[in-house]
Design a protein around this motif. Structure first.
Motif, PDB file in Angstrom:
ATOM      1  N   ASP A 197       0.816  -1.223   0.000  1.00  0.00           N
ATOM      2  CA  ASP A 197       0.000   0.000   0.000  1.00  0.00           C
ATOM      3  C   ASP A 197       0.850   1.273   0.000  1.00  0.00           C
ATOM      4  OD1 ASP A 197      -2.457  -1.540   0.247  1.00  0.00           O
ATOM      5  OD2 ASP A 197      -1.885  -1.863   2.334  1.00  0.00           O
ATOM      6  N   THR A 198       2.005   1.206  -0.631  1.00  0.00           N
ATOM      7  CA  THR A 198       2.920   2.350  -0.645  1.00  0.00           C
ATOM      8  C   THR A 198       3.402   2.608  -2.068  1.00  0.00           C
ATOM      9  OG1 THR A 198       3.640   1.769   1.597  1.00  0.00           O
ATOM     10  CG2 THR A 198       5.011   3.321   0.380  1.00  0.00           C
ATOM     11  N   TYR A 199       3.418   3.888  -2.447  1.00  0.00           N
ATOM     12  CA  TYR A 199       3.759   4.267  -3.820  1.00  0.00           C
ATOM     13  C   TYR A 199       4.721   5.451  -3.815  1.00  0.00           C
ATOM     14  CZ  TYR A 199      -0.162   1.259  -4.986  1.00  0.00           C
ATOM     15  OH  TYR A 199      -0.995   0.168  -5.099  1.00  0.00           O
ATOM     16  N   GLY A 200       5.516   5.517  -4.860  1.00  0.00           N
ATOM     17  CA  GLY A 200       6.421   6.640  -5.030  1.00  0.00           C
ATOM     18  C   GLY A 200       5.917   7.552  -6.136  1.00  0.00           C
ATOM     19  N   VAL A 201       6.056   8.850  -5.937  1.00  0.00           N
ATOM     20  CA  VAL A 201       5.650   9.842  -6.933  1.00  0.00           C
ATOM     21  C   VAL A 201       6.833  10.770  -7.183  1.00  0.00           C
ATOM     22  CG1 VAL A 201       4.065  11.714  -7.492  1.00  0.00           C
ATOM     23  CG2 VAL A 201       3.245   9.754  -6.169  1.00  0.00           C
ATOM     24  N   SER A 202       7.128  11.020  -8.456  1.00  0.00           N
ATOM     25  CA  SER A 202       8.245  11.891  -8.811  1.00  0.00           C
ATOM     26  C   SER A 202       7.758  12.993  -9.742  1.00  0.00           C
ATOM     27  CB  SER A 202       9.350  11.080  -9.496  1.00  0.00           C
ATOM     28  OG  SER A 202      10.433  11.901  -9.839  1.00  0.00           O
ATOM     29  N   THR A 203       8.040  14.240  -9.364  1.00  0.00           N
ATOM     30  CA  THR A 203       7.597  15.401 -10.130  1.00  0.00           C
ATOM     31  C   THR A 203       8.705  16.446 -10.157  1.00  0.00           C
ATOM     32  OG1 THR A 203       5.418  15.017  -9.133  1.00  0.00           O
ATOM     33  CG2 THR A 203       5.681  17.018 -10.428  1.00  0.00           C
ATOM     34  N   GLY A 204       8.836  17.144 -11.273  1.00  0.00           N
ATOM     35  CA  GLY A 204       9.830  18.203 -11.375  1.00  0.00           C
ATOM     36  C   GLY A 204       9.217  19.561 -11.067  1.00  0.00           C
ATOM     37  N   TRP A 205       9.923  20.386 -10.279  1.00  0.00           N
ATOM     38  CA  TRP A 205       9.436  21.709  -9.886  1.00  0.00           C
ATOM     39  C   TRP A 205      10.503  22.763 -10.148  1.00  0.00           C
ATOM     40  CZ3 TRP A 205       4.446  22.237  -8.048  1.00  0.00           C
ATOM     41  CH2 TRP A 205       3.793  21.040  -7.705  1.00  0.00           C
ATOM     42  N   ASP A 206      10.066  24.026 -10.167  1.00  0.00           N
ATOM     43  CA  ASP A 206      11.042  25.102 -10.327  1.00  0.00           C
ATOM     44  C   ASP A 206      11.756  25.405  -9.014  1.00  0.00           C
ATOM     45  OD1 ASP A 206       8.857  26.155  -9.054  1.00  0.00           O
ATOM     46  OD2 ASP A 206       8.693  27.949 -10.312  1.00  0.00           O
ATOM     47  N   SER A 207      11.094  25.068  -7.892  1.00  0.00           N
ATOM     48  CA  SER A 207      11.687  25.304  -6.578  1.00  0.00           C
ATOM     49  C   SER A 207      10.912  24.519  -5.529  1.00  0.00           C
ATOM     50  CB  SER A 207      11.649  26.796  -6.218  1.00  0.00           C
ATOM     51  OG  SER A 207      10.304  27.228  -6.055  1.00  0.00           O
ATOM     52  N   VAL A 208      11.529  24.332  -4.373  1.00  0.00           N
ATOM     53  CA  VAL A 208      10.828  23.696  -3.253  1.00  0.00           C
ATOM     54  C   VAL A 208       9.640  24.558  -2.850  1.00  0.00           C
ATOM     55  CG1 VAL A 208      11.012  22.984  -0.838  1.00  0.00           C
ATOM     56  CG2 VAL A 208      12.917  22.554  -2.407  1.00  0.00           C
ATOM     57  N   GLU A 209       9.854  25.875  -2.839  1.00  0.00           N
ATOM     58  CA  GLU A 209       8.795  26.802  -2.437  1.00  0.00           C
ATOM     59  C   GLU A 209       7.576  26.689  -3.346  1.00  0.00           C
ATOM     60  OE1 GLU A 209      12.574  27.864  -0.796  1.00  0.00           O
ATOM     61  OE2 GLU A 209      11.979  27.623  -2.897  1.00  0.00           O
ATOM     62  N   GLY A 210       7.823  26.460  -4.645  1.00  0.00           N
ATOM     63  CA  GLY A 210       6.718  26.308  -5.581  1.00  0.00           C
ATOM     64  C   GLY A 210       5.858  25.107  -5.247  1.00  0.00           C
ATOM     65  N   HIS A 211       6.504  24.006  -4.875  1.00  0.00           N
ATOM     66  CA  HIS A 211       5.760  22.804  -4.497  1.00  0.00           C
ATOM     67  C   HIS A 211       5.007  23.026  -3.191  1.00  0.00           C
ATOM     68  CE1 HIS A 211       5.808  18.196  -3.619  1.00  0.00           C
ATOM     69  NE2 HIS A 211       4.622  18.624  -4.006  1.00  0.00           N
ATOM     70  N   VAL A 212       5.670  23.652  -2.225  1.00  0.00           N
ATOM     71  CA  VAL A 212       5.029  23.918  -0.936  1.00  0.00           C
ATOM     72  C   VAL A 212       3.790  24.790  -1.122  1.00  0.00           C
ATOM     73  CG1 VAL A 212       5.309  25.080   1.293  1.00  0.00           C
ATOM     74  CG2 VAL A 212       7.143  23.626   0.400  1.00  0.00           C
ATOM     75  N   GLU A 213       3.860  25.729  -2.051  1.00  0.00           N
ATOM     76  CA  GLU A 213       2.719  26.604  -2.325  1.00  0.00           C
ATOM     77  C   GLU A 213       1.517  25.798  -2.816  1.00  0.00           C
ATOM     78  OE1 GLU A 213       1.580  30.449  -5.160  1.00  0.00           O
ATOM     79  OE2 GLU A 213       3.678  29.857  -4.888  1.00  0.00           O
ATOM     80  N   VAL A 214       1.776  24.816  -3.683  1.00  0.00           N
ATOM     81  CA  VAL A 214       0.685  23.977  -4.188  1.00  0.00           C
ATOM     82  C   VAL A 214       0.099  23.123  -3.066  1.00  0.00           C
ATOM     83  CG1 VAL A 214       0.084  22.104  -5.762  1.00  0.00           C
ATOM     84  CG2 VAL A 214       1.614  23.915  -6.525  1.00  0.00           C
ATOM     85  N   ILE A 215       0.959  22.551  -2.235  1.00  0.00           N
ATOM     86  CA  ILE A 215       0.493  21.731  -1.110  1.00  0.00           C
ATOM     87  C   ILE A 215      -0.387  22.564  -0.182  1.00  0.00           C
ATOM     88  CG2 ILE A 215       1.228  20.464   0.947  1.00  0.00           C
ATOM     89  CD1 ILE A 215       3.765  19.677  -0.601  1.00  0.00           C
ATOM     90  N   LYS A 216       0.050  23.792   0.081  1.00  0.00           N
ATOM     91  CA  LYS A 216      -0.724  24.686   0.949  1.00  0.00           C
ATOM     92  C   LYS A 216      -2.083  24.991   0.328  1.00  0.00           C
ATOM     93  CE  LYS A 216      -0.477  29.215   3.208  1.00  0.00           C
ATOM     94  NZ  LYS A 216       0.326  30.454   3.381  1.00  0.00           N
ATOM     95  N   TRP A 217      -2.100  25.248  -0.983  1.00  0.00           N
ATOM     96  CA  TRP A 217      -3.353  25.550  -1.692  1.00  0.00           C
ATOM     97  C   TRP A 217      -4.312  24.368  -1.625  1.00  0.00           C
ATOM     98  CZ3 TRP A 217      -5.066  23.134  -6.286  1.00  0.00           C
ATOM     99  CH2 TRP A 217      -6.202  23.716  -6.877  1.00  0.00           C
ATOM    100  N   ILE A 218      -3.785  23.165  -1.791  1.00  0.00           N
ATOM    101  CA  ILE A 218      -4.636  21.967  -1.723  1.00  0.00           C
ATOM    102  C   ILE A 218      -5.244  21.837  -0.327  1.00  0.00           C
ATOM    103  CG2 ILE A 218      -4.630  19.438  -1.752  1.00  0.00           C
ATOM    104  CD1 ILE A 218      -2.546  19.566  -3.983  1.00  0.00           C
ATOM    105  N   GLY A 219      -4.419  22.026   0.699  1.00  0.00           N
ATOM    106  CA  GLY A 219      -4.894  21.871   2.068  1.00  0.00           C
ATOM    107  C   GLY A 219      -5.883  22.928   2.507  1.00  0.00           C
ATOM    108  N   GLU A 220      -5.771  24.128   1.930  1.00  0.00           N
ATOM    109  CA  GLU A 220      -6.655  25.227   2.327  1.00  0.00           C
ATOM    110  C   GLU A 220      -8.021  25.163   1.651  1.00  0.00           C
ATOM    111  OE1 GLU A 220      -4.364  28.664   1.400  1.00  0.00           O
ATOM    112  OE2 GLU A 220      -3.328  28.693   3.344  1.00  0.00           O
ATOM    113  N   ASN A 221      -8.166  24.264   0.702  1.00  0.00           N
ATOM    114  CA  ASN A 221      -9.435  24.119  -0.012  1.00  0.00           C
ATOM    115  C   ASN A 221      -9.958  22.699   0.198  1.00  0.00           C
ATOM    116  OD1 ASN A 221      -9.668  26.723  -1.907  1.00  0.00           O
ATOM    117  ND2 ASN A 221      -7.528  26.088  -1.803  1.00  0.00           N
TER     118      ASN A 221
END
Length: 212
Positions: free
Chosen positions: A161-185
């Motif tokens: 029941d465990t999976y790996g996900v790999s995604t390319g980002w422009d920065s760590v902050e950019g990814h954190v921003e998306v995570i925050k947006w998902i959690g706030e909605n």
């Protein structure tokens, strides 16, 4: 698709001062039968932790390396400050994740889903994650070519029941921003409710590690 083996460990002070000390082990891996590529970089969340990614033709090639007589010695000689910190995972990606490593920052997330979650539900969850990222890009007026542009995922071999996900980002902050947006909605969380835990790590691959 190639299987990707991830080795990570706490680097010794000597390795932190001179990253070339990892070269003998990296060369050893590259010369192994069935090895397609070896890349490495330090983890963004813990800059003392080195992550090595080995791309294999098959799971059998990966297993064959660990059975070699000289393998234990090479593992023992890793330039680590704490031998017990060594962590090894194998991910059978649905497609070649190398493009994700071409980005300025690569996200390597290990997600845990509900016990005995059907593969079909996992696939729907991953598709929902991708759709959320696309929606975030649209809402922020970003083009299709803006990061993230590539998304690969697969089962972590030997870990239920465990999976790996790999995604390319422009920065760590950019990814954190998306995570925050998902959690706030809250409405965003409905379609990914099968995920019960996510261990998110970021790495910037050493640019000297060009694909072979």
């Amino acid at each position: 698709m190639p299987l990707v083996q991830i080795l990570s460990f706490a680097a010794s002070r000597a390795l932190l001062s001179d990253s070339s000390l990892a070269k003998p082990f990296l060369e050893y891996l590259k010369k192994a039968e069935g090895c397609l590529n070896v890349i490495h970089g330090f983890q963004a969340e813990d800059s003392t932790r080195l992550m090595i990614f080995i791309f294999w033709k098959s799971s059998q090639d990966c297993d064959n390396l660990s059975k070699r007589d000289d393998y234990p010695l090479h593992i023992y000689e890793l330039p680590t400050s704490l031998p017990s910190s060594l962590d090894i995972k194998k991910i059978n990606f649905n497609k070649n994740p190398m493009r994700a490593f071409d980005a300025p920052v690569t996200d390597i997330s290990i997600i845990k889903v509900k016990d005995d979650c059907p593969l079909e539900e996992v696939e729907r969850t991953i598709a929902s994650l991708k759709a959320l990222v696309i929606r975030w890009k649209v809402e922020n007026g970003l083009s299709d070519s803006a990061y993230p542009t590539y998304f690969a995922w697969g089962e972590v071999i030997g870990v239920p029941d465990t999976y790996g996900v790999s995604t390319g980002w422009d920065s760590v902050e950019g990814h954190v921003e998306v995570i925050k947006w998902i959690g706030e909605n809250p409405e965003n969380l409905v379609d990914i409710s099968s995920i019960i835990e996510a261990d998110i790590k970021h790495v910037t691959v050493a640019r000297s590690c060009a694909a072979r």
